[in-house]
Design a protein around this motif. Sequence first.
Motif, PDB file in Angstrom:
ATOM      1  N   PHE A 245       9.920  -0.374  -0.756  1.00  0.00           N
ATOM      2  CA  PHE A 245       8.967  -0.782   0.279  1.00  0.00           C
ATOM      3  C   PHE A 245       7.538  -0.418  -0.136  1.00  0.00           C
ATOM      4  O   PHE A 245       6.615  -1.242  -0.018  1.00  0.00           O
ATOM      5  N   LEU A 246       7.338   0.808  -0.617  1.00  0.00           N
ATOM      6  CA  LEU A 246       6.009   1.254  -1.018  1.00  0.00           C
ATOM      7  C   LEU A 246       5.469   0.402  -2.164  1.00  0.00           C
ATOM      8  O   LEU A 246       4.282   0.067  -2.197  1.00  0.00           O
ATOM      9  N   GLU A 247       6.349   0.037  -3.085  1.00  0.00           N
ATOM     10  CA  GLU A 247       5.936  -0.774  -4.243  1.00  0.00           C
ATOM     11  C   GLU A 247       5.371  -2.117  -3.808  1.00  0.00           C
ATOM     12  O   GLU A 247       4.352  -2.580  -4.332  1.00  0.00           O
ATOM     13  N   TRP A 248       6.024  -2.778  -2.857  1.00  0.00           N
ATOM     14  CA  TRP A 248       5.655  -4.149  -2.502  1.00  0.00           C
ATOM     15  C   TRP A 248       4.676  -4.252  -1.339  1.00  0.00           C
ATOM     16  O   TRP A 248       4.024  -5.287  -1.177  1.00  0.00           O
ATOM     17  N   PHE A 249       4.533  -3.192  -0.560  1.00  0.00           N
ATOM     18  CA  PHE A 249       3.675  -3.311   0.623  1.00  0.00           C
ATOM     19  C   PHE A 249       2.580  -2.254   0.731  1.00  0.00           C
ATOM     20  O   PHE A 249       1.712  -2.356   1.587  1.00  0.00           O
ATOM     21  N   VAL A 250       2.621  -1.229  -0.142  1.00  0.00           N
ATOM     22  CA  VAL A 250       1.624  -0.158  -0.016  1.00  0.00           C
ATOM     23  C   VAL A 250       0.877   0.078  -1.326  1.00  0.00           C
ATOM     24  O   VAL A 250      -0.352  -0.008  -1.372  1.00  0.00           O
ATOM     25  N   PHE A 251       1.617   0.389  -2.383  1.00  0.00           N
ATOM     26  CA  PHE A 251       0.960   0.781  -3.631  1.00  0.00           C
ATOM     27  C   PHE A 251       1.783   0.337  -4.833  1.00  0.00           C
ATOM     28  O   PHE A 251       2.998   0.468  -4.851  1.00  0.00           O
TER      29      PHE A 251
ATOM     30  N   PRO B  60       8.447   1.089 -10.822  1.00  0.00           N
ATOM     31  CA  PRO B  60       8.859   1.150 -12.233  1.00  0.00           C
ATOM     32  C   PRO B  60       8.903   2.570 -12.786  1.00  0.00           C
ATOM     33  O   PRO B  60       9.755   2.897 -13.607  1.00  0.00           O
ATOM     34  N   TYR B  61       7.984   3.426 -12.322  1.00  0.00           N
ATOM     35  CA  TYR B  61       7.979   4.803 -12.802  1.00  0.00           C
ATOM     36  C   TYR B  61       9.126   5.612 -12.191  1.00  0.00           C
ATOM     37  O   TYR B  61       9.601   6.576 -12.794  1.00  0.00           O
ATOM     38  N   VAL B  62       9.556   5.215 -10.990  1.00  0.00           N
ATOM     39  CA  VAL B  62      10.698   5.868 -10.342  1.00  0.00           C
ATOM     40  C   VAL B  62      11.995   5.465 -11.056  1.00  0.00           C
ATOM     41  O   VAL B  62      12.820   6.322 -11.390  1.00  0.00           O
ATOM     42  N   THR B  63      12.170   4.163 -11.300  1.00  0.00           N
ATOM     43  CA  THR B  63      13.379   3.725 -11.997  1.00  0.00           C
ATOM     44  C   THR B  63      13.397   4.246 -13.435  1.00  0.00           C
ATOM     45  O   THR B  63      14.468   4.507 -13.995  1.00  0.00           O
ATOM     46  N   LEU B  64      12.215   4.417 -14.026  1.00  0.00           N
ATOM     47  CA  LEU B  64      12.143   5.019 -15.358  1.00  0.00           C
ATOM     48  C   LEU B  64      12.685   6.440 -15.321  1.00  0.00           C
ATOM     49  O   LEU B  64      13.466   6.839 -16.198  1.00  0.00           O
TER      50      LEU B  64
END
Length: 254
Positions: free
Chosen positions: A170-176, A181-185
């Motif tokens: 949610f944060l990736e697509w609507f906030v920042f 990608p850094y989380v999945t990394l």
Amino acid sequence: DSIFSTLRVLVDSIKSFKMGQVDWTLSLCCGNQEIIFCVLCAGYLIANYFLWNTFIVKPMKLIAVFVHEMGHAIMCWITGGSVKAINVEMNEGGVTKYTGGNRCLIIPAGYLGGALFGGLLVACSGNRIASTVVAGIFVAMMSISLCYKPNGTMVILTLGFIILTCVFIFLEWFVFSPLLPYVTLYYGVFIGSFSVYDIHDDLITRTVEGSDAHACHQLIPCCFPRCVGVQFAVIALALQGLGLYFALVWMTST
């Protein structure tokens, strides 16, 4: 508007990733984005090394055990078996109860499945769309596992990571952005390194009775546990290297 914007990003990403435009030789590497990616990857590994025996990374160790057990379960389903239960224990052990299927494929699917999924997470971290897709797959895996008689530890673990991962999406697509990608990394680096460590600890430095390598030995007597462990370790390390390579290819090509 945000939905249409997301679709446009997806279409543009697919268009730009045509076979003729793929930078397989990494001739365009490495710009600032790729350097940051590699530095983060190395930083995650160093942080894991120093925090390995602390409570801080305990949840990540348990989720890596979950991925290991899901590797068994997925291969069981693929080979026509039936999964009865998937459990994760606080002592960083786990068990997948099943009937049927091909044991020759199910047994190695734990360690190698963890290494494969770790590499896949790293590879998909090179692209915003791909990291969202692989995060969604991760959430789906955890959700499905809750249907197979999970113990209390696994229920708390999977629900916690489902919520956390969905928040990051949610944060990736609507906030920042970039964030996911850094989380999945980090997920990929940890799960991959845990798989390598687990193989080294359980199969190479010592032979743990009841381990996957010991089960392979019982199934095929000529396959000695340490020999199986070395083979698993080589494959696991190769999968981590391939994950990083494909992430860089994706980044330089799009």
